[in-house]
Design an enzyme around this catalytic site. Structure first.
Site, PDB file in Angstrom:
ATOM      1  N   ASP A  66       0.815  -1.216   0.000  1.00  0.00           N
ATOM      2  CA  ASP A  66       0.000   0.000   0.000  1.00  0.00           C
ATOM      3  C   ASP A  66       0.847   1.265   0.000  1.00  0.00           C
ATOM      4  O   ASP A  66       2.072   1.210   0.141  1.00  0.00           O
ATOM      5  CB  ASP A  66      -0.967   0.000   1.201  1.00  0.00           C
ATOM      6  N   ASP A 134      -7.718  -2.397  14.291  1.00  0.00           N
ATOM      7  CA  ASP A 134      -9.115  -2.666  13.920  1.00  0.00           C
ATOM      8  C   ASP A 134      -9.254  -3.901  13.031  1.00  0.00           C
ATOM      9  O   ASP A 134     -10.326  -4.158  12.486  1.00  0.00           O
ATOM     10  CB  ASP A 134      -9.718  -1.431  13.212  1.00  0.00           C
ATOM     11  N   HIS A 136      -7.493  -4.457  10.194  1.00  0.00           N
ATOM     12  CA  HIS A 136      -7.183  -4.280   8.771  1.00  0.00           C
ATOM     13  C   HIS A 136      -5.896  -5.019   8.409  1.00  0.00           C
ATOM     14  O   HIS A 136      -5.009  -5.195   9.243  1.00  0.00           O
ATOM     15  CB  HIS A 136      -7.116  -2.796   8.368  1.00  0.00           C
ATOM     16  N   GLU A 141      -9.836  -1.752   5.310  1.00  0.00           N
ATOM     17  CA  GLU A 141     -10.485  -1.451   6.582  1.00  0.00           C
ATOM     18  C   GLU A 141     -11.760  -2.292   6.734  1.00  0.00           C
ATOM     19  O   GLU A 141     -12.245  -2.871   5.755  1.00  0.00           O
ATOM     20  CB  GLU A 141     -10.842   0.047   6.631  1.00  0.00           C
TER      21      GLU A 141
HETATM   22  C1  F6R Z   1       1.448  -1.388   6.027  1.00  0.00           C
HETATM   23  C2  F6R Z   1       0.174  -2.073   6.199  1.00  0.00           C
HETATM   24  C3  F6R Z   1      -0.628  -1.951   7.440  1.00  0.00           C
HETATM   25  C4  F6R Z   1       0.181  -2.206   8.699  1.00  0.00           C
HETATM   26  C5  F6R Z   1      -0.689  -2.076   9.942  1.00  0.00           C
HETATM   27  C6  F6R Z   1       0.113  -2.261  11.208  1.00  0.00           C
HETATM   28  O1  F6R Z   1       1.999  -1.667   4.767  1.00  0.00           O
HETATM   29  O2  F6R Z   1      -0.222  -2.740   5.295  1.00  0.00           O
HETATM   30  O3  F6R Z   1      -1.697  -2.853   7.390  1.00  0.00           O
HETATM   31  O4  F6R Z   1       0.734  -3.493   8.633  1.00  0.00           O
HETATM   32  O5  F6R Z   1      -1.315  -0.829   9.953  1.00  0.00           O
HETATM   33  O6  F6R Z   1       1.051  -1.241  11.325  1.00  0.00           O
HETATM   34  P1  F6R Z   1       2.228  -1.304  12.421  1.00  0.00           P
HETATM   35  O7  F6R Z   1       3.091  -2.445  12.045  1.00  0.00           O
HETATM   36  O8  F6R Z   1       2.945   0.011  12.290  1.00  0.00           O
HETATM   37  O9  F6R Z   1       1.556  -1.494  13.737  1.00  0.00           O
END
Ligand code: F6R
Length: 240
Positions: A66, A134, A136, A141
């Site tokens: 992403d 959450d 995701h 989401e």
């Molecule tokens: C990032 C991504 C997100 C993160 C998630 C957790 O490329 O795809 O889904 O993996 O938001 O983020 P952290 O690891 O910073 O807690």
């Protein structure tokens, strides 16, 4: 679905080892990378293994999950910048073969070809995922269709709040992103997910014990034939 519980150092080392074994078995492997805090130690281990000559990325290509809409690749919080700084600049991968979704310019056209580009490259052999508080995965989401391919999306308020720790002020956090869809992720041959800390405990509970539902995007992984969930004790605390 396998679950491995250990401290962050140990589970990161095991995930790095999964990548290394994939590349040893297939030197032209297609690697799926994530950003965020969760994979940082995995990337440090991969850098070390590469610098010690235990693995080469010369034949590999990669696709990231992403990118924020509105951030240039040179912006310090963009995911292209993150990947260069935390992995690509330190290993022998050919940067022309690393793909990160664009967040500016003709980003929608690039996004619309992303799944096709992955397929043309041979499909993702191993995909690392983090998980949002959450539930995701990538930026899918709650409520995202299980049939989704790469698309543009609005970030949930909880994600904006979680990610604001990396910006000077919450008002600077982009509210939109481009992301591989849930179906795009499920197309990967092998998936490894890493989650550490109490903030992830509810999502890990939803992933392992809740209903498989679009309300909890990570739950789709229960339908995949080759997923390993790597968690620390805190992320696993609601399961015990
Ligand atoms: C990032 C991504 C997100 C993160 C998630 C957790 O490329 O795809 O889904 O993996 O938001 O983020 P952290 O690891 O910073 O807690």
């Amino acid at each position: 679905m396998k679950v491995i519980v250990g401290n962050e150092e140990a589970i990161s080392r095991l995930i790095a080892e999964e990548f290394i074994q994939t590349i040893h078995a297939k030197p032209h492997a297609v690697l799926g990378f994530a950003t965020g805090t969760s994979p940082l130690k995995v990337y440090a281990d991969l850098i070390q293994a590469n610098q010690e000559g235990k693995v080469t990325f010369q034949g590999c290509s990669s696709f990231n999950l992403d990118e924020y809409v509105g951030l240039e690749g040179s912006h310090a919080q963009s995911y292209r910048y993150f990947m260069n700084k935390n992995l690509f600049d330190h290993i022998d991968i050919n940067k022309d073969k690393t793909h990160v979704l664009l967040g500016v310019g003709d980003y929608q056209s690039y996004m619309s070809h992303y799944d096709e580009m992955i397929e043309k490259a041979g499909g993702i052999d191993i995909q690392i995922l983090g998980i949002g508080s959450d539930g995701h995965i990538a930026f899918n989401e709650p409520g995202t269709s299980f049939d989704s391919l790469t698309h543009e999306t609005e970030l949930a308020p909880s994600t904006i709040k979680d990610n604001s720790r990396l910006f000077h002020d919450i008002s600077e956090v982009p509210t939109r992103a481009v992301t591989m869809g849930l179906k795009s992720i499920m197309n990967a041959r092998k998936i490894v997910l890493i989650a550490t800390g109490k903030n992830k405990a509810k999502a890990i509970y939803g992933l392992l014990k809740g209903p498989v539902s679009e309300a909890m995007p990570c739950s789709i992984l229960r339908n995949h034939p080759d997923v390993t969930i790597y968690v620390d004790e805190e992320a696993y605390s609601l399961i015990r």
